[in-house]
Design a protein around this motif. Structure first.
Motif, PDB file in Angstrom:
ATOM      1  N   SER A  27       0.840  -1.201   0.000  1.00 48.49           N
ATOM      2  CA  SER A  27       0.000   0.000   0.000  1.00 48.49           C
ATOM      3  C   SER A  27       0.873   1.248   0.000  1.00 48.49           C
ATOM      4  O   SER A  27       2.037   1.216   0.402  1.00 48.49           O
ATOM      5  CB  SER A  27      -0.929   0.013   1.220  1.00 48.49           C
ATOM      6  OG  SER A  27      -0.185   0.218   2.420  1.00 48.49           O
ATOM      7  N   ASP A  87      -1.618   6.684   1.577  1.00 45.27           N
ATOM      8  CA  ASP A  87      -3.011   6.327   1.303  1.00 45.27           C
ATOM      9  C   ASP A  87      -3.144   4.805   1.335  1.00 45.27           C
ATOM     10  O   ASP A  87      -2.842   4.127   0.355  1.00 45.27           O
ATOM     11  CB  ASP A  87      -3.451   6.875  -0.051  1.00 45.27           C
ATOM     12  CG  ASP A  87      -4.955   6.693  -0.289  1.00 45.27           C
ATOM     13  OD1 ASP A  87      -5.608   6.006   0.522  1.00 45.27           O
ATOM     14  OD2 ASP A  87      -5.469   7.229  -1.290  1.00 45.27           O
ATOM     15  N   ASN A 140      -5.533   2.920   0.925  1.00 48.48           N
ATOM     16  CA  ASN A 140      -6.484   2.373  -0.038  1.00 48.48           C
ATOM     17  C   ASN A 140      -5.880   2.182  -1.425  1.00 48.48           C
ATOM     18  O   ASN A 140      -6.506   1.578  -2.293  1.00 48.48           O
ATOM     19  CB  ASN A 140      -7.710   3.291  -0.144  1.00 48.48           C
ATOM     20  CG  ASN A 140      -8.480   3.371   1.164  1.00 48.48           C
ATOM     21  OD1 ASN A 140      -8.660   2.361   1.844  1.00 48.48           O
ATOM     22  ND2 ASN A 140      -8.918   4.569   1.529  1.00 48.48           N
ATOM     23  N   SER A 148      -3.077   0.407  -3.621  1.00 45.06           N
ATOM     24  CA  SER A 148      -2.186  -0.749  -3.462  1.00 45.06           C
ATOM     25  C   SER A 148      -1.704  -1.262  -4.806  1.00 45.06           C
ATOM     26  O   SER A 148      -2.287  -0.973  -5.861  1.00 45.06           O
ATOM     27  CB  SER A 148      -2.902  -1.873  -2.701  1.00 45.06           C
ATOM     28  OG  SER A 148      -4.019  -2.335  -3.426  1.00 45.06           O
TER      29      SER A 148
END
Length: 343
Positions: free
Chosen positions: A63, A67, A69, A71
């Motif tokens: 990741s 952030d 979210n 990845s």
């Protein structure tokens, strides 16, 4: 230095990329399979070896540090890999290959010119490690610079045995000693019939934060090769017949009929048990400073690249013992449970 978010753009054109990341998940699978067969993570490491098997392929889900979210997946082929690849570890990647699949999925592949550095481990993995046999403060190889003095200890994996020398020397003049005779006897310089056996090796060690060159001598070579006392004695007796044997990592295997002993030693250096994890007690052979750098060049396709790296420290190993990974994992698990109970 890029970010994972930038790498996910399909119009990104660079083939080699560098970026920071946090390991979300670690999955291993057989090279011929397209599905994962094992998913170790920190919470289930009670009986699981924390180092990934070298015979399996590896996928890391990473990741973006800024952030969670965002990845991307990083793939490793079977073989020796850096240590410290645990979920929650913060890493820095250099020169990994940027790829786009047929389905337009972006991923990365760790290749021969890639470098992975572990910046920090999960919070529950403290530097203070206690096992049943010893208690010490671990020193990471990345921290070995000019400020390090005296004897130190680290847990490392031997990734390559670059050179190994087994030799009988005359105790009086130091010349080669073969079949109970000093080589200088024919010249009339020495009549000694007493010899001394010596062993030395130059190996590359890696603890997941950096790699170093380590010098191993005498009985520690037998421990490194995983030989028992009886097997070590047989090897010394065989070398006594010829006086000396030298192995180099870049050498090709010899004729098995003409030189079987050399092939046996080469196999010992290459076998999987030679790449186990060890507790090293060492001192620095040469003091290094943060300004000491070396240049490294490599070629990928038609392009040739040059980069500067911090010079690797040279370690003189005083003692080497196999690392008891179960004791380390048990301690890590205890720390993790203690941390969870406080929240």
């Amino acid at each position: 230095m890029m970010s994972i978010l930038g790498l996910l753009e399909l119009n990104f054109s660079f083939q080699l990329v560098s970026f920071p990341a946090v390991i979300l998940k670690r999955l291993t699978f057989h090279p011929d399979d397209c599905f994962e067969v094992r998913t170790p993570n920190l919470a289930s490491l009670g009986q699981e070896e924390p180092w990934t098997p070298n015979t399996l392929s590896l996928r890391l889900d990473l990741s973006d540090p800024s952030d969670p979210n965002v990845s991307i997946s990083l793939y490793f082929d079977p073989g020796t890999r850096p240590l410290g690849l645990l979920p929650g570890s913060k890493i820095l990647l250099h020169n990994v290959e940027h790829k786009i699949s047929k389905r337009k999925n972006v991923y990365c592949r760790f290749i021969n010119t890639s470098v992975l550095t572990v910046i920090s481990f999960p919070p529950s993995l403290q530097k203070r490690i206690t096992t049943d046999e010893t208690s010490f403060t671990r020193l990471y190889l990345r921290d070995i610079r000019g400020s390090v003095q005296g004897m130190q200890q680290a847990v490392c994996s031997i990734t390559r045995i670059s050179r190994l020398t087994l030799r009988w020397n005359c105790i009086w003049c130091g010349k080669l000693f073969t079949k109970g005779r000093c080589a200088a006897r024919q010249e009339g310089f020495c009549s000694s019939d007493c010899g001394r056996f010596g062993a030395s090796a130059s190996v590359v060690v890696d603890d997941g934060t950096a790699e170093s060159l380590a010098l191993v001598e005498a009985q520690q070579v037998a421990v490194m090769l995983g030989l028992t006392a009886a097997e070590w004695k047989v090897l010394k007796d065989e070398v006594w017949m010829r006086g000396e044997l030298e192995y180099s990592y870049n050498q090709q295997f010899h004729d098995p009929v003409a030189d079987p002993l050399w092939n046996v030693v080469a196999a010992l250096c290459c076998k999987a048990s030679s790449f186990r994890r060890f507790n090293l007690s060492f001192c620095l052979k040469k003091q290094l400073h943060h300004q000491d750098v070396s240049e490294k060049t490599f070629q990928l396709g038609e392009m040739r690249y040059a980069t500067q790296l911090l010079s690797s420290p040279v370690l003189f190993v005083k003692n080497i013992t196999p690392s008891d990974w179960k004791a380390l994992v048990s301690h890590w698990q205890h720390l993790h449970e203690a941390e969870q109970s406080t929240h």
